[in-house]
Each structure stands twice: as C-alpha cells, then as structure tokens.
Design a protein around this motif. Sequence first.
Motif, PDB file in Angstrom:
ATOM      1  N   UNK A 124      -0.132  10.614  -2.898  1.00 57.86           N
ATOM      2  CA  UNK A 124      -0.723   9.659  -3.843  1.00 57.86           C
ATOM      3  C   UNK A 124      -2.200   9.416  -3.540  1.00 57.86           C
ATOM      4  N   UNK A 125      -2.610   9.579  -2.298  1.00 54.71           N
ATOM      5  CA  UNK A 125      -3.974   9.226  -1.916  1.00 54.71           C
ATOM      6  C   UNK A 125      -4.203   7.721  -1.943  1.00 54.71           C
ATOM      7  N   UNK A 126      -3.111   6.981  -2.079  1.00 58.04           N
ATOM      8  CA  UNK A 126      -3.224   5.518  -2.189  1.00 58.04           C
ATOM      9  C   UNK A 126      -2.423   4.860  -1.065  1.00 58.04           C
ATOM     10  N   UNK A 127      -2.555   3.539  -0.961  1.00 55.86           N
ATOM     11  CA  UNK A 127      -1.861   2.827   0.119  1.00 55.86           C
ATOM     12  C   UNK A 127      -0.345   2.970  -0.009  1.00 55.86           C
ATOM     13  N   UNK A 128       0.347   2.672   1.115  1.00 55.23           N
ATOM     14  CA  UNK A 128       1.779   2.969   1.210  1.00 55.23           C
ATOM     15  C   UNK A 128       2.643   2.224   0.194  1.00 55.23           C
ATOM     16  N   UNK A 129       2.142   1.060  -0.263  1.00 64.80           N
ATOM     17  CA  UNK A 129       2.986   0.267  -1.170  1.00 64.80           C
ATOM     18  C   UNK A 129       2.291   0.076  -2.518  1.00 64.80           C
ATOM     19  N   UNK A 130       1.520   1.080  -2.912  1.00 65.12           N
ATOM     20  CA  UNK A 130       0.758   0.975  -4.153  1.00 65.12           C
ATOM     21  C   UNK A 130       1.672   0.958  -5.384  1.00 65.12           C
ATOM     22  N   UNK A 313      -3.042  -1.747  14.298  1.00 66.09           N
ATOM     23  CA  UNK A 313      -3.209  -0.789  13.197  1.00 66.09           C
ATOM     24  C   UNK A 313      -4.607  -0.857  12.620  1.00 66.09           C
ATOM     25  N   UNK A 314      -5.027   0.224  12.013  1.00 62.98           N
ATOM     26  CA  UNK A 314      -6.292   0.202  11.255  1.00 62.98           C
ATOM     27  C   UNK A 314      -5.999  -0.294   9.828  1.00 62.98           C
ATOM     28  N   UNK A 315      -7.018  -0.265   8.996  1.00 61.08           N
ATOM     29  CA  UNK A 315      -6.907  -0.785   7.622  1.00 61.08           C
ATOM     30  C   UNK A 315      -5.817  -0.098   6.809  1.00 61.08           C
ATOM     31  N   UNK A 316      -5.607   1.203   7.065  1.00 62.22           N
ATOM     32  CA  UNK A 316      -4.624   1.960   6.280  1.00 62.22           C
ATOM     33  C   UNK A 316      -3.202   1.754   6.796  1.00 62.22           C
TER      34      UNK A 316
END
Length: 342
Positions: A124-130, A313-316
């Motif tokens: 997705x290239x997006x965050x895990x819960x997008x 954790x980092x931002x991602x």
Amino acid sequence: MKTEMTMVARSIVLMAWLLVVAVPVEARENPPSAAELKAAVQEAYDKFKDVTDGANANYIPELDKVPSDLFGVAIVTARGEVFAVGDVDYSFSIQSVSKPFTAALVMQQQGAEAVAQKIGVEPTGLVFNSIMATQLIPQVSVNPLVNSGAIASVSMVKADSASQRFDAILDWFNRLAAAQLTVIEDVYQSEAATNQRNRAHAYILAASERIYSDPMEATDVYTRQCSIGVTAKQLAVMGATLANGGTNPVTGQRVLDAQYVPKVLSVMLTAGFYNESGIWSYTAGLPAKTGVGGGIVAVVPGRMAIVGFSPRLNEAGNSVRAMKAIQYISEKFGLSIFGDGR
Ligand code: GLU
C-alpha cells in the motif's frame, strides 16, 4: 639489483592485497561460520544498546508499560543453531509479526492463489492501519500484512467458531516456534478495548464481501493473535522455519509446504515494513516483518532468521534498535537477497 628490488616490492604489495582484499572476499562468499554469527550478534547488541530514539507504542495502552530499555538480538540458522544476546527470553506481544504466519496458514489450507485473489498482495505504501488503503481497491483488502488484510486472513482460517479459529492459529504458531505460546491477557484486554479502527476496517471489508467470517469475530481473533507472547528466540525459530523451506529446524517437522515459502517471503519484502518497505528493502535487502510490540523478524532464505526486539518505535511503527541490529548483520555479511554488491 634495482629490478629485483622492484619485483620483491611488487610481490609484497600483491601479497598484502591478497590478504587484505582477496581473502575477505573469498571468506564472505562462504556462509558466515558459527563463530562469526555469534560475534556479529554480540556486536549488533553492543553497537546499538545505548540508542534511545523512538518511543513505545501507546495507542494500545498496555504496550506503553513495557520497559523501553529491553533489547535483544537473536539468530536461528536453517540448521537450528541459536545465537542470542540481551533480552532474548523476555516474552513480548507478537503484534503484526504474526501476520505473515497466519497468511502462511491460509496458503497451507487454501493455496497461494486464494490469498492473492481474496486478500491481495499489493503493497500500500501507507501506514499499517490506513482506512484509505482499505478503500483503495474495492475487490481486496490489499495485502495480508496490513491490518485489514490480516483481519481478512484470520477470517479465512478454517473454523466453525471463534475459539476453533484462534486455536488453529495458536497451534500453527506453536509448530512454527517449537514452543507452547500463550496470550498476554493484559495486552489483549488493552487492545480489545481500543481497537475501534480495526473494527472499522472489518466492517468496510464486510460491506464489499472482502471478509470471510463474521467481521467482529475475525477482528477479535486477530486481536488475540496479536497478543500472543513470544521471545526473540522463539520468533527467530518461526523465521528459521521459513528460512528452512517450511521445515522447523528445531523439531525437524515440516510445517508449511515449501511451495508457499517464497510467496510468504515475497509479501514480507514488499509490505513487511508498511510505508518503510522500500527503504528497508533498499538497505537490508531482506524479507522481514515488524510489529508494534517491538519485534522484527528478517529471513535470509536458506540460511537463517535474524530477530531484533526493542520496544521503542519510529514514526512508521518500526522498532528503531531492532532495525539497526538486523541491518548491521545483513550488511556485515552481505546477506541481501539481491546479492552483496561485491
Ligand atoms: N495489533 C496491532 C494493531 O492492530 C498491530 C499493529 C502492528 O504491529 O503494526 O494495530
């Protein structure tokens, strides 16, 4: 005399070159020895133990209570050798590192095509819960390593009830880990009370028939799955089972058919780090999966699994020290699946 001297000098230079350059290249072409792996795990631990960047996940309140300083690095080879340093026996919640293993169970039960068709395998290239990602392609939940696809995976596990579904997953994980794993109840309760977003994913999937059991049952079993406790060593055995073509190197038992291993690893490479999958592939070059509990498992096909565990954790949502430790070991031995570039 002068020519002789020049020849001697040349020979010395050549010998020095062979020792410094040629011999290490030769050595690197062979798999790292047990002594080298042991030393590398220790080095990775020492190098990054004082890094304090990042923060515990706090959107699941219980994860914020895990001591942030915990740090462990473990390698389990495809022959079952174990090299581990630091907090490698601390049981942390597996969280999203569970996702490729449940996808593997679905493949084992229904074939690789079913996962591609009914869940999807696109990053997705997006965050895990997008939520946006879940709405992006109306036919599938995009891939089994983001939350919506992982809930869809759980819904595809063959079972007649929620407890049967969870037991099938736990039994599968036990076989992969060569251990009797249990749920960390406090983490489960904490996430179950705050997982409205995951419930939203499940309902969006249900609205377009992309979930294959009751949506709330699948979400709850998914939440329990994420709360299963593993140690870095146990997680490394799970990864080593993939590295070893689906046969657990500790028990010697085949768990996953070999034909599905490359499929699982392919999704791990393209989507295992969510919106950092590109940079991870670029730097470490290894299929891997992260979790907000601080664990990361990376697989070197045919050779080993490398696990890092550290809650910050980092931002991602990827563990800072775990990433650094795995990257360090991968680079040290040129383990990238794309070659060592030498
Ligand atoms: N259980 C977590 C969630 O659903 C997993 C997220 C992760 O580890 O990336 O939000």
